[in-house]
Motif scaffolding. Structure first.
Motif, PDB file in Angstrom:
ATOM      1  N   HIS A  27       0.816  -1.209   0.000  1.00 48.53           N
ATOM      2  CA  HIS A  27       0.000   0.000   0.000  1.00 48.53           C
ATOM      3  C   HIS A  27       0.854   1.266   0.000  1.00 48.53           C
ATOM      4  O   HIS A  27       0.333   2.361  -0.197  1.00 48.53           O
TER       5      HIS A  27
ATOM      6  N   ARG B 194      -6.111  -4.526   0.654  1.00 49.67           N
ATOM      7  CA  ARG B 194      -5.403  -3.261   0.869  1.00 49.67           C
ATOM      8  C   ARG B 194      -5.881  -2.666   2.182  1.00 49.67           C
ATOM      9  O   ARG B 194      -7.083  -2.544   2.412  1.00 49.67           O
TER      10      ARG B 194
ATOM     11  N   GLU C 215      -5.620   0.600   4.878  1.00 48.59           N
ATOM     12  CA  GLU C 215      -5.254   2.026   4.932  1.00 48.59           C
ATOM     13  C   GLU C 215      -4.709   2.366   6.310  1.00 48.59           C
ATOM     14  O   GLU C 215      -5.029   1.743   7.295  1.00 48.59           O
TER      15      GLU C 215
END
Length: 290
Positions: free
Chosen positions: A100, A288, A290
């Motif tokens: 990421h 993914r 964050e």
């Protein structure tokens, strides 16, 4: 005339005495201790400050003291310290080159020394495209991973758990059929639980053009299901969906048994490697955070 003579005589006597006193003082003939000591005079006014002296040279630098033990989190005490420790361990595991944070596609090295496969900022944990790797494997294989990152592979349930355990992760499943039509199923929330909880799947927030067959509200049946392999039966069917259903089925989050199975036998003429009942040629599962 007599007055003048007396004045002249007095002047001469005064002059002689004065000269004599000077001579006595010069010759140290007078003993000043013989007389009574006079009173001490008043202290005079202080004089003006002198000009500042030249600045001395800087001394040698002292030795650095030993580092003290780490303190506890002031807000949460020892519990807060434990949280900070776990977060730091996770950062050490992910490292600065996690997918990421990278714009590079392909293999990336984590600070932990492990490698991941990145694709447009996503971490790939399942990849199939030619049937070169047998996915009919057991619990330990699915837990630790198998295959090669540059080819077909399964990254490992334990690794996926560790990398998604802090939450705020998304899942994307890319699919191609044998006519090379592309489909995608995206989920805004994704995680799997620990091995103690049988790597149970947690997904939600569907979008995409592939049928939502993971979440029951979308007609699926795989969300909130534990993982099953040929040697570990955790599904809700009387048999083992990974062993007794559709031949060489691989591990999956079965219910009774599946609407999708992307780890089953690969091939154009088999319905095993499929999504919503349709055989697929290629699949990529990636997350993914964050």
């Amino acid at each position: 005339m007599k007055l003048f003579a007396y004045g002249w005589i007095a002047f001469c006597i005064k002059l002689v005495l004065t000269q004599r006193c000077r001579q006595v003082c010069d010759d140290n003939d007078v003993n000043f201790n013989d007389g009574q000591k006079g009173m001490k005079g008043n202290v005079g006014n202080p004089g003006k400050a002198g000009s500042p002296g030249i600045k001395g040279s800087k001394g040698d630098e002292g030795m650095i003291g030993e580092r003290g033990p780490p303190g506890q989190s002031c807000a949460l005490g020892s519990f807060g310290t434990d949280i900070i420790k776990e977060v730091n361990e996770l950062k050490e595991f992910i490292g600065p080159s996690a997918c990421h944070m990278s714009q590079v596609n392909g293999e990336q090295l984590l600070r932990s020394g492990e490698k991941v496969y990145c694709e447009d900022g996503w971490t790939v944990f399942q990849r199939r495209f030619d049937g070169s790797v047998d996915f009919h494997l057991n619990w330990k294989d699915y837990k630790l991973g198998f295959g090669k990152l540059g080819g077909e592979f399964w990254f490992g349930l334990e690794r996926v758990y560790q990398l998604t355990r802090w939450g705020n992760c998304r899942l994307e499943i890319d699919l191609w059929d044998f006519s090379n039509n592309f489909l995608v199923a995206s989920y805004s929330s994704f995680a799997i639980e620990s091995e103690d909880n049988l790597f149970t799947l947690r997904v939600g927030g569907y979008s995409g053009n592939a049928t939502d067959i993971l979440v029951p509200s979308g007609g699926g049946e795989h969300n909130n299901q534990p993982f099953t392999t040929p040697d570990r039966d955790n599904d809700n069917w009387s048999g083992n969906c990974a062993k007794d259903n559709y031949g060489r089925a691989g591990g999956w989050w079965f219910n009774e048994c599946q609407s999708a199975q992307l780890n089953a036998q690969w091939g154009r003429d088999t319905p095993y490697f499929h999504w919503a009942g349709d055989s697929k040629m290629r699949s990529t599962m990636k997350f993914r955070c964050e």
